[in-house]
Design an enzyme around this catalytic site. Structure first.
Site, PDB file in Angstrom:
ATOM      1  N   ASP A 169      36.181  32.430  42.570  1.00  0.00           N
ATOM      2  CA  ASP A 169      35.909  32.815  43.953  1.00  0.00           C
ATOM      3  C   ASP A 169      35.171  34.143  43.972  1.00  0.00           C
ATOM      4  O   ASP A 169      35.158  34.891  42.983  1.00  0.00           O
ATOM      5  CB  ASP A 169      37.213  32.903  44.753  1.00  0.00           C
ATOM      6  CG  ASP A 169      38.113  34.045  44.290  1.00  0.00           C
ATOM      7  OD1 ASP A 169      38.360  34.129  43.059  1.00  0.00           O
ATOM      8  OD2 ASP A 169      38.563  34.841  45.123  1.00  0.00           O
ATOM      9  N   GLU A 197      41.250  35.161  43.713  1.00  0.00           N
ATOM     10  CA  GLU A 197      41.482  36.510  43.209  1.00  0.00           C
ATOM     11  C   GLU A 197      40.955  37.571  44.164  1.00  0.00           C
ATOM     12  O   GLU A 197      41.566  38.624  44.356  1.00  0.00           O
ATOM     13  CB  GLU A 197      40.827  36.666  41.835  1.00  0.00           C
ATOM     14  CG  GLU A 197      41.255  37.916  41.070  1.00  0.00           C
ATOM     15  CD  GLU A 197      40.417  39.151  41.371  1.00  0.00           C
ATOM     16  OE1 GLU A 197      40.810  40.248  40.954  1.00  0.00           O
ATOM     17  OE2 GLU A 197      39.358  39.017  42.034  1.00  0.00           O
TER      18      GLU A 197
END
Length: 450
Positions: A92, A154
């Site tokens: 991400d 994250e």
């Protein structure tokens, strides 16, 4: 097992394909934040899983808990007598922010002057592809077992992190962990990150009245909450800029030359601004606490009435030196704020989250194997041991769940990567070296086990 020179040749020959796959990943706007198209995170997870399946982790697949974003998890059994290495990165990315600050489209990778520009090009899709490249170097049959955890939120939240790791704890169980989410010391100078600061985030609310009142009629006698909050926040630092919260742990850092001119340029400081704190720059960044006010809730200027604010809230970040305990530090910060309340204001301190600091430990042979891999990949330039001022939450959890594993924190970024900012980029020459270094690392770890 492939000879070192064979690995060099194979990784070099395959690098064009690795870069092409990295660019395909960068084109996916895998922003895990609420309000964005979360199907792009799903697409990113599916692509990452496919890349790892093709590289030999045949059961690599997206996994999630509840409404969390998908991580990619998998395992390839170790050859007899060989250790298992867990590979971590995240797929991400951060939102792009102000598009006008970008020199090219954030999700269309573009090369300029030897750097690949695009959101996630450095943080952390290059980390993902370094793992893929290392596995490809062995034709999908590495000399060690492989566990895989590629996180999918994250940048947004760590809410799924512990539940996923606990759910798959046995499947992922490693002897060595490679976390590819840090940085090198400089372009052309590799580094092994040997410490991370921990962190505590709190909300500090100050209340001075039951409701807002006219600033002319009551001002000068009744205090407003925003001024009281400012005065309270000002007590968090001494005149030199060091944290003024008593009792916080302060440590020492590696004796690396970090000139003030380099730091000022990398931080983008104005010429008139002085540095804060005492000690060397590496000590202040890596081994000392730091306190930052990162946001304030109060009436915005455009809609603010001429009134005394009854309540104001700040978000405060406390970075912790290695050797500190997060719960202890939160207590010290809370006590400081409560005892320094100005004018009898009512102060409430709420902890949002905390994470423990970390210092490298484990099998010295594995650490030496990593350093040797870096030195070979950078053609004789030995890596430096450096700290990192930020936190990587997964490292703290890995250390708790797998206390006997040796954790290696590496990365692909450099001081000009501008992760989280506009014009994020990856130095392509060093990226090729990172891919080779990881392949050599897997080979060296297997040799240590023998």
């Amino acid at each position: 097992m492939a000879a070192k020179e064979d690995l060099v040749n194979v990784v070099t020959a395959q690098h064009a394909g690795v870069r092409a796959d990295l660019e395909e990943l960068v084109r996916l706007p895998s922003i895990a934040f609420d309000g964005f198209d979360l199907t792009q995170v799903d697409r990113s997870a599916e692509l990452v899983a496919r890349l790892f399946r093709e590289a030999g982790v045949e059961n690599a697949r997206p996994e999630r808990v509840g409404d969390g974003r998908p991580a990619v998890i998998g395992r390839r059994a170790a050859p007899p007598g060989a250790p298992t290495v867990l590979l971590y990165a995240h797929h991400d990315v951060q939102p792009v922010g102000d598009l006008s600050q970008w020199d090219s489209e954030p999700f269309e990778p573009v090369e300029r002057n030897g750097r690949l520009y695009g959101r996630g090009a450095a943080d952390d899709k290059a980390g993902v592809m370094a793992h893929v490249a290392a596995l490809r170097a062995f034709g999908g049959s590495p000399p060690v077992g492989i566990s895989l955890f590629i996180e999918g939120e994250e940048e947004y939240s760590t809410a799924s992190l512990r539940p996923l790791l606990e759910k798959h704890r046995e499947e992922l169980a490693p002897d060595v962990i490679v976390v590819a989410d840090s940085a090198n010391w400089a372009v052309g100078q590799p580094a092994l990150t040997t410490s991370l600061r921990g962190g505590v985030s709190v909300l500090v609310q100050v209340r001075t009245a039951k409701h807002a009142v006219h600033s002319g009629i009551f001002g000068g006698v009744a205090p407003d909450a925003l001024t009281a909050l400012c005065r309270l926040l000002a007590t968090l630092h001494d005149d030199a800029g060091d944290p003024a919260v008593a009792g916080l742990v302060r440590g020492d850092a590696a004796k690396l030359d970090y000139p003030e001119e380099r730091f000022r340029a990398e931080a983008g400081l104005l010429d008139s601004v002085h540095l804060i704190g005492t000690g060397s720059i590496p000590e202040r960044l890596w081994a000392r606490p730091a306190i930052t006010v990162v946001g304030i809730d109060a009436p915005p200027i455009a809609s603010a009435p001429n009134a005394l604010s009854p309540v104001a809230t700040a978000k405060v970040s406390l970075r912790l030196a290695p050797g500190e305990n997060a719960e202890r530090a939160f207590g010290l910060l809370r006590d400081h704020l409560m005892t320094h309340a100005p004018w009898g204001a009512e102060v409430t301190v709420t902890k949002r989250f905390s994470g423990q600091p970390w210092s490298v430990s484990g099998d010295i042979r594995i650490l030496d194997a990593a350093r040797a891999a870096f030195a070979t990949a950078w053609q004789g330039t030995a890596p430096v041991d450096m700290g990192m001022g930020g936190s990587i939450p997964v490292v703290d959890i890995f250390a708790e769940l797998y206390p006997d594993a040796t954790i290696l924190v590496t990365g692909v970024e450099d001081p000009d990567s501008r992760a989280h900012g506009a014009n994020e980029s990856l130095h392509l020459g060093d990226f090729a070296k990172v891919c080779l270094a990881e392949a050599l690392l897997l080979s060296n770890v297997a040799e240590v086990a023998r």
